[in-house]
Design a protein around this motif. Structure first.
Motif, PDB file in Angstrom:
ATOM      1  N   ARG A   1       4.629  -0.004   2.981  1.00  0.00           N
ATOM      2  CA  ARG A   1       3.684  -0.510   3.979  1.00  0.00           C
ATOM      3  C   ARG A   1       3.017  -1.782   3.456  1.00  0.00           C
ATOM      4  NH1 ARG A   1      -0.521   2.107   4.267  1.00  0.00           N
ATOM      5  NH2 ARG A   1      -0.255   3.601   2.575  1.00  0.00           N
TER       6      ARG A   1
ATOM      7  N   THR B   1       5.990  -2.664   8.184  1.00  0.00           N
ATOM      8  CA  THR B   1       6.575  -1.653   7.303  1.00  0.00           C
ATOM      9  C   THR B   1       8.004  -2.050   6.972  1.00  0.00           C
ATOM     10  OG1 THR B   1       5.238   0.093   8.303  1.00  0.00           O
ATOM     11  CG2 THR B   1       7.142   0.787   7.014  1.00  0.00           C
TER      12      THR B   1
ATOM     13  N   GLY C   1       0.820  -1.197   0.000  1.00  0.00           N
ATOM     14  CA  GLY C   1       0.000   0.000   0.000  1.00  0.00           C
ATOM     15  C   GLY C   1       0.857   1.251   0.000  1.00  0.00           C
ATOM     16  N   ASP C   2       0.379   2.307  -0.616  1.00  0.00           N
ATOM     17  CA  ASP C   2       1.102   3.583  -0.570  1.00  0.00           C
ATOM     18  C   ASP C   2       0.090   4.703  -0.423  1.00  0.00           C
ATOM     19  OD1 ASP C   2       0.362   4.676  -3.282  1.00  0.00           O
ATOM     20  OD2 ASP C   2       1.373   2.832  -3.907  1.00  0.00           O
ATOM     21  N   ASP C   3       0.586   5.871  -0.193  1.00  0.00           N
ATOM     22  CA  ASP C   3      -0.308   6.996   0.106  1.00  0.00           C
ATOM     23  C   ASP C   3      -1.125   7.442  -1.092  1.00  0.00           C
ATOM     24  OD1 ASP C   3       0.606   6.969   2.685  1.00  0.00           O
ATOM     25  OD2 ASP C   3       2.223   8.409   2.279  1.00  0.00           O
ATOM     26  N   ASP C   4      -0.572   7.282  -2.302  1.00  0.00           N
ATOM     27  CA  ASP C   4      -1.251   7.810  -3.487  1.00  0.00           C
ATOM     28  C   ASP C   4      -2.080   6.764  -4.230  1.00  0.00           C
ATOM     29  OD1 ASP C   4      -0.072  10.244  -2.985  1.00  0.00           O
ATOM     30  OD2 ASP C   4       1.731   9.702  -4.128  1.00  0.00           O
TER      31      ASP C   4
ATOM     32  N   VAL D   1      -2.106  -1.701   8.981  1.00  0.00           N
ATOM     33  CA  VAL D   1      -0.750  -1.993   8.517  1.00  0.00           C
ATOM     34  C   VAL D   1      -0.210  -3.180   9.304  1.00  0.00           C
ATOM     35  CG1 VAL D   1       1.601  -1.117   8.327  1.00  0.00           C
ATOM     36  CG2 VAL D   1      -0.342   0.408   7.875  1.00  0.00           C
TER      37      VAL D   1
ATOM     38  N   ASP E   1      11.693   1.111   6.901  1.00  0.00           N
ATOM     39  CA  ASP E   1      11.056   2.157   7.692  1.00  0.00           C
ATOM     40  C   ASP E   1      11.921   3.400   7.808  1.00  0.00           C
ATOM     41  OD1 ASP E   1       9.012   3.217   9.089  1.00  0.00           O
ATOM     42  OD2 ASP E   1       9.570   2.344  11.018  1.00  0.00           O
TER      43      ASP E   1
ATOM     44  N   ALA F   1      -5.217  -1.549   1.720  1.00  0.00           N
ATOM     45  CA  ALA F   1      -6.060  -0.814   2.663  1.00  0.00           C
ATOM     46  C   ALA F   1      -6.078  -1.565   3.986  1.00  0.00           C
ATOM     47  CB  ALA F   1      -7.474  -0.664   2.081  1.00  0.00           C
TER      48      ALA F   1
ATOM     49  N   SER G   1      10.868   6.666   1.452  1.00  0.00           N
ATOM     50  CA  SER G   1       9.560   6.127   1.057  1.00  0.00           C
ATOM     51  C   SER G   1       9.426   4.691   1.554  1.00  0.00           C
ATOM     52  CB  SER G   1       9.403   6.183  -0.470  1.00  0.00           C
ATOM     53  OG  SER G   1       9.508   7.509  -0.945  1.00  0.00           O
TER      54      SER G   1
END
Length: 300
Positions: free
Chosen positions: A276, A266, A252-255, A263, A269, A260, A273
């Protein structure tokens, strides 16, 4: 020349009569609901196991006596017959459960036909030997006379010629369509794959260690001890290990729309970037991937 033609004719007549008798016994079993295994089938499947997983005394000096026994030493042929009859049946859909014809007996007859074909082609390295099928049974298990009478030509071939006969089945294919919408197909190569491939697979599997393999999986008990399985002892296989789920999450990434939920972990970390791994796959957003300006690189 005349004597050879006479021997060939006698071999085929004997095989046809044996096949007819087997078909009648199979019909009687289907009518009565019994599942007797014919002596001919027992001898033929022992001949299969003896050729595919043979005893190997030549390995004793180099590897030790544990590597000498083959499939017959553990009764592999009994389970192969059960496996074939239970797992691969010829179905006659209009006869209900009794229309499910077990295949071990017909396969034994097909192997006899393959053996006769090998002999007729002159590709056998030796003659039929009536004592070979007798040697496949333990003393007292059946009278030598009964074994010689019941045994077909396949079990009377040498080990190498039995495998050659099985190889001939790759050339045998049959398609019949007697009625509209009804098609019968037969590929002889499948017989070879069944009696060679599955015999090898079963021998090197965990089968021998189960207390009762015909029970449902939840009711079977296996010690998972190499000492309980001959093939494991011969190959040094340590036993099976418990498995675990390989899928631990989704990227998953922010954009992006994929990935979903919570989490799970990670990765990287400390990087700019980090990646996750989340517990849910997410879903595409409408028009998330615009392809209207795509151009086919090799238009027709």
């Amino acid at each position: 020349m005349y004597d050879e033609q006479l021997r060939r004719l006698n071999r085929w007549i004997g095989t046809v009569l044996r096949g007819a008798a087997s078909a009648l016994e199979l019909l009687a079993d289907l009518v009565s609901g019994t599942e007797d295994v014919e002596l001919h089938t027992v001898v033929t499947f022992r001949a299969i196991v003896d050729a595919v997983v043979p005893e190997t005394p030549e390995l004793d000096p180099e590897l030790g006596p544990a590597h000498v026994p083959g499939g017959l030493a553990i009764g592999l042929e009994d389970f192969v017959v059960t496996y074939v009859d239970d797992g691969f049946q010829f179905g006659l859909p209009y006869l209900g459960p009794r229309g499910n014809i077990p295949l071990a007996d017909p396969i034994a007859q097909i192997l006899d036909i393959a053996a006769l074909t090998l002999l007729d082609q002159g590709d056998a390295t030796g003659e039929l030997d009536d004592d070979r099928p007798v040697s496949l049974l333990a003393p007292g298990e059946a009278s030598p006379r009964a074994v010689r009478t019941a045994a077909g030509p396949f079990s009377k071939l040498s080990r190498r010629d039995r495998l050659r006969a099985i190889g001939l089945l790759d050339e045998l294919e049959l398609e019949l369509s007697q009625f509209e919408g009804e098609l019968f197909e037969f590929d002889g190569g499948l017989v070879g794959q069944l009696v060679v491939g599955f015999t090898e697979m079963i021998y090197y599997s965990e089968w021998q260690g189960y207390d009762e393999f015909t029970q449902p999986p939840s009711e079977r008990v296996h010690p998972n001890d190499p000492a309980a399985v001959q093939s494991w002892r011969q190959t040094g296989y340590p036993g099976f290990s418990d498995g675990y789920a390989a899928l631990r999450g989704y990227l998953g990434d922010d954009d992006g729309p994929l990935g979903a939920g919570d989490v799970w972990t990670t990765i990287d970390d400390d990087q700019e970037s980090p990646v996750r791994i989340v517990r849910e796959p997410g879903s595409f957003r409408e028009n998330d991937y615009e392809t209207s300006d795509y151009e086919e690189p090799f238009p027709e």
